[in-house]
Structure formats: C-alpha cells, structure tokens
Design an enzyme around this catalytic site. Structure first.
Site, PDB file in Angstrom:
ATOM      1  N   ASP A 179       0.825  -1.207   0.000  1.00 45.53           N
ATOM      2  CA  ASP A 179       0.000   0.000   0.000  1.00 45.53           C
ATOM      3  C   ASP A 179       0.866   1.267   0.000  1.00 45.53           C
ATOM      4  O   ASP A 179       1.975   1.265   0.537  1.00 45.53           O
ATOM      5  CB  ASP A 179      -0.921  -0.021   1.228  1.00 45.53           C
ATOM      6  CG  ASP A 179      -2.107   0.919   1.082  1.00 45.53           C
ATOM      7  OD1 ASP A 179      -2.350   1.429  -0.031  1.00 45.53           O
ATOM      8  OD2 ASP A 179      -2.803   1.144   2.094  1.00 45.53           O
ATOM      9  N   HIS A 219       2.343   3.354  -9.182  1.00 46.25           N
ATOM     10  CA  HIS A 219       2.168   1.904  -9.367  1.00 46.25           C
ATOM     11  C   HIS A 219       3.363   1.300 -10.109  1.00 46.25           C
ATOM     12  O   HIS A 219       3.774   0.178  -9.835  1.00 46.25           O
ATOM     13  CB  HIS A 219       0.859   1.618 -10.119  1.00 46.25           C
ATOM     14  CG  HIS A 219      -0.368   2.016  -9.349  1.00 46.25           C
ATOM     15  ND1 HIS A 219      -0.588   1.608  -8.055  1.00 46.25           N
ATOM     16  CD2 HIS A 219      -1.423   2.803  -9.674  1.00 46.25           C
ATOM     17  CE1 HIS A 219      -1.738   2.112  -7.615  1.00 46.25           C
ATOM     18  NE2 HIS A 219      -2.254   2.855  -8.578  1.00 46.25           N
ATOM     19  N   LEU A 241      10.493 -20.724  -5.185  1.00 50.98           N
ATOM     20  CA  LEU A 241       9.528 -19.860  -4.506  1.00 50.98           C
ATOM     21  C   LEU A 241       8.173 -19.882  -5.210  1.00 50.98           C
ATOM     22  O   LEU A 241       8.099 -19.797  -6.435  1.00 50.98           O
ATOM     23  CB  LEU A 241      10.051 -18.413  -4.513  1.00 50.98           C
ATOM     24  CG  LEU A 241       9.090 -17.348  -3.969  1.00 50.98           C
ATOM     25  CD1 LEU A 241       9.035 -17.395  -2.448  1.00 50.98           C
ATOM     26  CD2 LEU A 241       9.500 -15.954  -4.440  1.00 50.98           C
TER      27      LEU A 241
HETATM   28  C1  IPE Z   1      -5.561  -2.707  -0.264  1.00 54.71           C
HETATM   29  O1  IPE Z   1      -5.201  -1.375  -0.379  1.00 54.71           O
HETATM   30  C2  IPE Z   1      -5.510  -3.380  -1.596  1.00 54.71           C
HETATM   31  C3  IPE Z   1      -4.180  -3.507  -2.196  1.00 54.71           C
HETATM   32  C4  IPE Z   1      -3.059  -3.153  -1.658  1.00 54.71           C
HETATM   33  C5  IPE Z   1      -4.173  -4.116  -3.496  1.00 54.71           C
HETATM   34  P1  IPE Z   1      -6.285  -0.219  -0.557  1.00 54.71           P
HETATM   35  O2  IPE Z   1      -5.528   1.039  -0.627  1.00 54.71           O
HETATM   36  O3  IPE Z   1      -7.191  -0.541  -1.672  1.00 54.71           O
HETATM   37  O4  IPE Z   1      -7.110  -0.323   0.819  1.00 54.71           O
HETATM   38  P2  IPE Z   1      -7.908   0.782   1.609  1.00 54.71           P
HETATM   39  O5  IPE Z   1      -8.858   1.408   0.655  1.00 54.71           O
HETATM   40  O6  IPE Z   1      -6.912   1.757   2.130  1.00 54.71           O
HETATM   41  O7  IPE Z   1      -8.580   0.034   2.721  1.00 54.71           O
HETATM   42  C1  IPE Z   2      -1.615   0.257  -3.379  1.00 49.43           C
HETATM   43  O1  IPE Z   2      -1.389   1.626  -3.429  1.00 49.43           O
HETATM   44  C2  IPE Z   2      -1.850  -0.330  -4.745  1.00 49.43           C
HETATM   45  C3  IPE Z   2      -3.242  -0.718  -5.008  1.00 49.43           C
HETATM   46  C4  IPE Z   2      -4.235  -0.661  -4.162  1.00 49.43           C
HETATM   47  C5  IPE Z   2      -3.533  -1.202  -6.355  1.00 49.43           C
HETATM   48  P1  IPE Z   2      -2.568   2.677  -3.409  1.00 49.43           P
HETATM   49  O2  IPE Z   2      -2.916   3.018  -4.815  1.00 49.43           O
HETATM   50  O3  IPE Z   2      -3.702   2.203  -2.569  1.00 49.43           O
HETATM   51  O4  IPE Z   2      -1.855   3.904  -2.706  1.00 49.43           O
HETATM   52  P2  IPE Z   2      -2.496   4.955  -1.710  1.00 49.43           P
HETATM   53  O5  IPE Z   2      -3.101   4.186  -0.576  1.00 49.43           O
HETATM   54  O6  IPE Z   2      -3.526   5.714  -2.494  1.00 49.43           O
HETATM   55  O7  IPE Z   2      -1.354   5.790  -1.270  1.00 49.43           O
HETATM   56 MG    MG Z   3      -4.114   2.403  -0.580  1.00 48.63          MG
END
Ligand code: IPE
Ligand code: IPE
Ligand code: MG
Length: 242
Positions: free
Chosen positions: A18, A35, A129
C-alpha cells in the site's frame, strides 16, 4: 543487513503493498507512476524472498474493491502487470519461481488475462519460490465461493451438513487444495502506515503476526523487508495456548 534467525524464517509471507498513490502525490507525478515504482519494489522483494529461503510469497495487487477507482488508474495497473510478467517471465523461470493467481481473474482485461495465463502455464513445473499474486481478490468473496461449492454438494446429496469441517472450507479458498495449495501465512506485512486488512486473507490470517510499517510501498526495500521479518522473529506466538 539485519541479523535473521534461519530456523525462524517464515514459510509464507503475505504483503499488502500500500502507498503507491501517496508516493506519487508526494512527487507530484500521476498515480500510475506510483504503481510503476511499486512494481519495481515488488520485483526486488520476490528476488529477496527466494534468497531468504521463504517458500511462499503472496502480494495483494488488486482487490475486489479496487474496481471503484478511475478507469485510467485501473487500466494503468493492469497494463503494468502485463509489462511485468512479459518482461520478467524469463527471469522468473530462470529463478525457478512458480507464479499463481489468487482471485478470479477471468474478468480482468483480455491482454492481461492472456499474459497471466501464459505465465502460470510456463512456470507451472517450477519448484522454487511460489509467488502468489492476489488479483481481483477479496477474502469475503473467496469464503462465499467456498461455501457455495459446499452447499451445492450438500444439495446434490454428496455431503452431509455435519461433514462441513474447517478443512473443507479452507480447501475451497484460493489458497486451498483445489487451487494454489498455500499454507497460512505466519507473517502479514502492510506498508504505508495503514493498519487494517482491507479484505485480505481473513480466514488464513487467523493466527498470523502483523507487522505495519510507515514506509510507502515503492520505497520498501529488501532492508526494510528484513526488518519486518526480524520483528516477526521477536514475537511470541502462542496460538491460544499458555
Ligand atoms: C488494499 O489497499 C488493496 C491492495 C493493496 C491491493 P487499498 O488502498 O485498496 O485499501 P484501503 O482502501 O486503504 O482500505
Ligand atoms: C496500493 O497503493 C496499490 C493498489 C491498491 C492497487 P494505493 O494506490 O492504494 O496507494 P495509496 O493508498 O492511495 O497511497
Ligand atoms: Mg491504498
């Protein structure tokens, strides 16, 4: 690097990657650039897991709730995934990494689905792995699916209600015997300072240790990873016993 205890190395580590969006925002670049940087971080963690002797690595790449994001971001994420598997497939095979997908990826964009299918097929025989990509994954959805399969068997008279055991429910999950055959994770890591599961491995994480770090996913390095594992190794796991 951090001093790790070989005997206490987790067999299965799961990661909620995240913070890509915040990483991009802090640099004033588009979210998709976050990303992209996240994919590079992921690649290093795959390599490092293998080096540490970890047997299963599961990464949360896209949740069933992430479809709520803009079309631009969603297609950006899948585009990057295709690029990753295409570019790195050879290396994954060389490193004997077996790729599995946790989640129903039949509904993701066609080119992403095809590249993934090729990756799964080409790495099927690998014995190193196991790299599980949780894609269009939601824990509640996977439990519902398993229960649906069981209900169908009960209806067909193949199973009695009292035959419904925890093992049977677990078998029907994406980590279960009918799919990727992955043991429960000893350790679940979440980056970016958020301290929640966001519908990840609800069943399998019943006794997992959680390590949260403020580091945003694109900045997560093998060094940070080792710190998280060292934290896990310092924990006293009791499983309800004394
Ligand atoms: C969880 O992260 C999903 C992934 C890392 C793929 P999100 O950013 O979507 O989760 P919330 O919205 O903060 O709970
Ligand atoms: C995690 O990073 C990746 C996915 C959920 C696909 P985010 O896109 O949720 O990043 P933040 O939480 O907005 O910083
Ligand atoms: Mg996120």
């Amino acid at each position: 690097m951090t001093e790790l205890i070989k005997e206490l190395m987790p067999q299965h580590v799961a990661i909620i990657m995240d913070g890509n969006g915040r990483w991009a925002k802090s640099r004033g670049v588009p979210r998709v650039a976050g990303h992209r940087a996240g994919m590079e971080a992921m690649k290093k963690i795959v390599d490092h897991s293998d080096k540490l002797g970890i047997k299963y690595l599961t990464v949360y790449a896209f949740s069933t709730e992430n479809w709520k994001r803009s079309m631009e971001e969603v297609s950006g994420i899948f585009g990057l995934l295709v690029a990753f598997v295409k570019r790195d497939l050879k290396e994954l095979i060389e490193n004997n990494v077996r790729v599995e997908v946790l989640g129903d990826y039949s509904s993701i964009p066609e080119d992403a689905r095809r590249s993934l299918q090729k990756t799964l097929d080409d790495t099927k025989a690998d014995t190193g792995l196991q790299f599980n990509i949780a894609l269009n994954y939601g824990a509640r959805d996977e439990i519902r699916r398993s229960v649906e399969d069981i209900a169908a068997k009960v209806k067909a008279g193949q199973l009695e209600p009292e035959d419904v055991t925890e093992e049977l429910i677990a078998e029907g999950l994406w980590t279960g015997k009918s799919h990727s055959y992955t043991p429960d994770p000893e350790l679940i890591i979440r980056t970016s300072g958020e301290e929640r599961l966001s519908n990840f491995l609800l069943w399998q994480g019943a006794y997992s240790e959680f390590v949260f770090t403020d580091v945003l996913w694109p900045d997560f390095t093998p060094e940070e990873y080792e710190k998280c594992i060292a934290e896990y190794q310092s924990r006293d796991r009791r499983f309800g016993g004394r």
